[in-house]
Design a protein around this motif. Structure first.
Motif, PDB file in Angstrom:
ATOM      1  N   LEU A 269     110.868  25.597 109.275  1.00  0.00           N
ATOM      2  CA  LEU A 269     111.243  27.009 109.238  1.00  0.00           C
ATOM      3  C   LEU A 269     111.789  27.437 107.880  1.00  0.00           C
ATOM      4  N   ALA A 270     112.136  26.458 107.048  1.00  0.00           N
ATOM      5  CA  ALA A 270     112.642  26.793 105.712  1.00  0.00           C
ATOM      6  C   ALA A 270     111.530  27.343 104.835  1.00  0.00           C
ATOM      7  N   ASN A 271     110.270  27.054 105.214  1.00  0.00           N
ATOM      8  CA  ASN A 271     109.139  27.471 104.389  1.00  0.00           C
ATOM      9  C   ASN A 271     108.344  28.611 105.014  1.00  0.00           C
ATOM     10  N   VAL A 272     109.007  29.416 105.839  1.00  0.00           N
ATOM     11  CA  VAL A 272     108.285  30.531 106.460  1.00  0.00           C
ATOM     12  C   VAL A 272     107.862  31.522 105.385  1.00  0.00           C
ATOM     13  N   PRO A 273     106.737  32.213 105.612  1.00  0.00           N
ATOM     14  CA  PRO A 273     106.264  33.172 104.605  1.00  0.00           C
ATOM     15  C   PRO A 273     107.138  34.420 104.555  1.00  0.00           C
ATOM     16  N   ASP A 274     106.798  35.306 103.650  1.00  0.00           N
ATOM     17  CA  ASP A 274     107.537  36.565 103.517  1.00  0.00           C
ATOM     18  C   ASP A 274     107.481  37.356 104.824  1.00  0.00           C
ATOM     19  N   LEU A 275     108.448  38.248 104.998  1.00  0.00           N
ATOM     20  CA  LEU A 275     108.500  39.067 106.205  1.00  0.00           C
ATOM     21  C   LEU A 275     107.149  39.733 106.438  1.00  0.00           C
ATOM     22  N   GLY A 276     106.688  39.694 107.692  1.00  0.00           N
ATOM     23  CA  GLY A 276     105.425  40.342 108.032  1.00  0.00           C
ATOM     24  C   GLY A 276     104.234  39.410 108.011  1.00  0.00           C
ATOM     25  N   ASN A 277     104.377  38.233 107.398  1.00  0.00           N
ATOM     26  CA  ASN A 277     103.281  37.260 107.366  1.00  0.00           C
ATOM     27  C   ASN A 277     103.584  36.095 108.294  1.00  0.00           C
ATOM     28  N   VAL A 278     102.522  35.440 108.768  1.00  0.00           N
ATOM     29  CA  VAL A 278     102.663  34.332 109.724  1.00  0.00           C
ATOM     30  C   VAL A 278     101.964  33.107 109.157  1.00  0.00           C
ATOM     31  N   SER A 329     104.551  37.313 115.731  1.00  0.00           N
ATOM     32  CA  SER A 329     104.728  38.402 114.766  1.00  0.00           C
ATOM     33  C   SER A 329     105.489  39.574 115.388  1.00  0.00           C
ATOM     34  N   ALA A 330     105.129  39.922 116.626  1.00  0.00           N
ATOM     35  CA  ALA A 330     105.764  41.070 117.294  1.00  0.00           C
ATOM     36  C   ALA A 330     107.235  40.804 117.569  1.00  0.00           C
ATOM     37  N   VAL A 331     107.560  39.626 118.098  1.00  0.00           N
ATOM     38  CA  VAL A 331     108.961  39.320 118.413  1.00  0.00           C
ATOM     39  C   VAL A 331     109.797  39.319 117.132  1.00  0.00           C
ATOM     40  N   ALA A 332     109.260  38.733 116.046  1.00  0.00           N
ATOM     41  CA  ALA A 332     109.998  38.725 114.774  1.00  0.00           C
ATOM     42  C   ALA A 332     110.228  40.148 114.277  1.00  0.00           C
ATOM     43  N   ARG A 333     109.213  40.992 114.437  1.00  0.00           N
ATOM     44  CA  ARG A 333     109.326  42.381 113.982  1.00  0.00           C
ATOM     45  C   ARG A 333     110.406  43.118 114.765  1.00  0.00           C
TER      46      ARG A 333
END
Length: 342
Positions: A269-278, A329-333
């Motif tokens: 999880l430390a390497n997650v992409p920028d907000l909005g990307n999966v 993506s939806a839950v994160a948003r």
């Protein structure tokens, strides 16, 4: 893959992966022609499948059986997903309502993984905010008496810290307002590390009339900012994986062990992409050997354009990628919207 023949083979591969995800049964040429409008002969389909197999996208487990996708096939499938499955209106309403009932940040995140586990029927995990990335949103100064203050520090990750400050000198209402303005000027919009540096500079040259209040308050806040607890994870839905135990080639225990090993998941999880990307990691693309039979779909959540942590799901390599990516993506948003107070 380029050209009309390659495009058709890509269609055939997409159809094989989609059918296998839906049924977990090897897919044959006859079934493909029955279920999909490929507009070619069965001989052409068989030839395409032979080429896809020779290129490592699919494999035949037994001489008489159909084909199943390989990790390379899943990767090609994921890289060519153009249309994500939209969430239904009831799903969207349920997500928003459930998350908005959270009483604080941790409760919202706990709810988010419960939702993801239910929506995807897989294991879901979320990382509590990395406080090094948190930024100060506001500092409030409340007078509790002539020589006693309450400092309330609020970060964009939803963290609220309250600290009492005992003064050696009296401070009036005007002094309290000036102190609040100075503290906000030093901290708002800065990370906790940057804020600590600003407070040191403020305490080195405070206005003489509130020197004691500035020095005492800055010292107390610096103590607060450097008390950074270690990253933590919230996990939900591990029992969903136990229902699919037979579908993990080398057994489920290693996958569950990896999930329970916080360091492993934190690295993911430390390497997650920028907000909005999966991001999607399939099988052997996962650094940890224990996750070589699993796929991980993850993204970030945050506010004001800053990523505060990652969340995602872990499941078998034949997971419903379009549906899972859409739900993660939806839950994160929606988590980000709740954190932003929208």
């Amino acid at each position: 893959m380029a050209g009309s023949t390659e495009m058709r083979r890509q269609e055939v591969l997409q159809a094989i992966v989609a059918d296998y995800i839906a049924s977990q049964e090897p897919v044959g040429s006859k079934a493909l022609l029955e279920r999909h409008r490929l507009n070619v002969s069965s001989a052409t389909i068989r030839n395409d499948m032979a080429v896809l197999e020779s290129e490592g996208y699919i494999v035949q487990q037994h001489a008489s059986s159909g084909r199943i996708p390989t990790e390379k096939g899943y990767r090609q499938f994921v890289d060519h997903i153009h249309d994500l499955k939209p969430l239904s209106a009831p799903e969207r309403r349920a997500i928003i309502r459930f998350l908005e009932e959270g009483v604080d940040l941790e409760d919202v995140l706990r709810r988010s993984v419960q939702l993801l586990a239910q929506l995807t029927r897989q294991a879901a995990v979320v990382q509590l905010p990395n406080l090094k990335m948190s930024r100060v949103k506001h500092v409030e100064v409340v007078s509790l008496g002539p020589t006693r203050l309450l400092l309330v520090l609020i970060t964009d990750s939803g963290r609220v810290d309250q600290r009492n400050v005992e003064l050696d000198e009296l401070i009036d209402a005007d002094g309290g307002h000036l102190l609040r303005d100075l503290l906000n000027g030093a901290l708002v919009g800065r990370t906790l590390t940057e804020g600590s540096t600003s407070l040191v500079e403020l305490a080195a040259d405070p206005p003489p009339e509130i020197r004691n209040a500035v020095v005492r308050s800055a010292t107390r806040l610096i103590e607060t900012l450097v008390e950074q607890p270690t990253d933590r994870l919230i996990l939900a839905g591990t029992s969903n994986l136990t229902r699919m135990a037979r579908d993990f080639p080398t057994g489920l225990p290693s996958v569950i062990e990896a999930l329970e090993e916080q360091v492993t998941v934190l690295k993911l999880l430390a390497n997650v992409p920028d907000l909005g990307n999966v991001s999607v990691l399939i099988g052997g693309e996962n650094e940890d050997e224990d996750l070589h039979d699993a796929s991980v779909v993850a993204t970030g959540y945050g506010s004001d354009g800053h990523t505060l942590g990652g969340l995602g799901v872990v499941g078998p390599t034949f997971m419903d990628y379009p549906g899972t990516i859409s739900k993660v993506s939806a839950v994160a948003r929606y988590v980000s919207r709740v954190l932003a107070g929208e």
